[in-house]
Design an enzyme around this catalytic site. Structure first.
Site: not given
Length: 303
Positions: A128, A131-132
């Site tokens: 992701c 996300c990261d």
């Protein structure tokens, strides 16, 4: 009945419990869902300093329990949606009857199958970018894939990272023309066509990728590139197999919902979270759909 224990499932349990619907929630294969594979979550509102993914899901679970949700371990292996009350079979043989069902079983990211992916999970390996990616500002990253998702992830990372490698197995991109043009015009994205990632290396996390160029050809070659982060963008598989006999899904397996609701074609059966979301796949979106599903279940029962 709520199936799944990610942000969608737990949020549905919180709302259903507060509405006195006496929800039973089965946690499934991975209690807490995909977020338990993430070391730190920084983009979920309410955690200004960030939070460990496992801790966040424990907080959601505790909140659901506080309002009286009946949380149980187990996997739903079979369903009968032919008529209400609906019958669900658990892997231990238990059968549950439910007037309404909320499916929040999520989706599983596809991986290459390398042992190093598991070794470095949470230490440089992610599925992701949204996300990261923030953790790799001004660093070097690699994205695996050649479709729209891979190109979108590479472009997202290019706004954060010093350099992004796009590792593409084929000699071309499968992405739409506009996405191809954007990637090729990005100064800090380098596309490695006809490359396969065959391993990762690093002492305290990912430090680089082992690559093979033109695998199986006469001019096959092997070399390494140093990277700080390794992102998989080769798709997700919705965890919907057990429901396909009864519900409509798209060609990949995402459950189809009706209009702007979480309702499926079976009255009283709702879907929430990543199992019905091929677009966003974010915890905050999943939680919102879990809320919607619980509210819609309550209204369905009132009617």
């Amino acid at each position: 009945m709520i199936i799944g224990s990610g942000p969608a499932g737990y949020t549905a349990a919180i709302y259903a419990s507060r509405a006195n619907l006496r929800p039973v929630l089965y946690c499934g294969l991975q209690m807490g869902g995909q977020l338990t594979q993430t070391t730190e979550v920084e983009n979920f509102p309410g955690y200004p300093q960030g939070v460990d993914g496992n801790q966040m899901m424990m907080d959601m679970r505790e909140q659901a329990e506080r309002f009286g949700a009946d949380l149980r371990d187990g996997i739903v292996t079979q369903v009968d949606f032919s008529k209400p009350p609906y019958v669900l079979t658990i892997d231990d043989g238990t059968q549950i009857e439910a007037d309404t069902v909320i499916i929040a079983t999520g989706a599983s990211a596809k991986y290459l199958g390398l042992a190093d992916e598991e070794k470095y999970r949470g230490q440089g390996v992610s599925a992701c970018a949204t996300c990261d990616g923030f953790f790799y500002r001004k660093k070097v990253t690699a994205v695996v894939g050649g479709g729209d998702t891979a190109c979108e992830d590479a472009l997202y990372l290019s706004g954060l990272c010093k350099k992004v490698y796009l590792i593409v197995r084929k000699p071309f991109l499968r992405a739409s023309k506009v996405m191809q043009e954007r990637v090729m015009n990005a100064e800090n994205i380098e596309i490695l066509f006809e490359h396969n990632a065959i391993g990762l290396y690093g002492e305290n996390g990912v430090e680089g990728v082992h690559l093979v160029k033109r695998k199986g050809e006469a001019d096959e070659s092997h070399y390494d590139i140093p990277v700080d982060g390794f992102f998989l963008a080769i798709g997700h598989k919705p965890n919907s197999d057990v429901f396909k006999e009864w519900l409509d899904t798209d060609e990949i397996g995402y459950i189809k919902t009706i209009g702007n609701t979480q309702a499926t074609k079976i009255p009283g059966v709702f879907a929430a979270g990543d199992v019905c979301d091929p677009v966003y796949r974010q915890a905050i979106v999943a939680a919102g759909t879990g809320c919607k599903a619980a509210l819609e279940a309550e209204r369905y029962l009132q009617r």
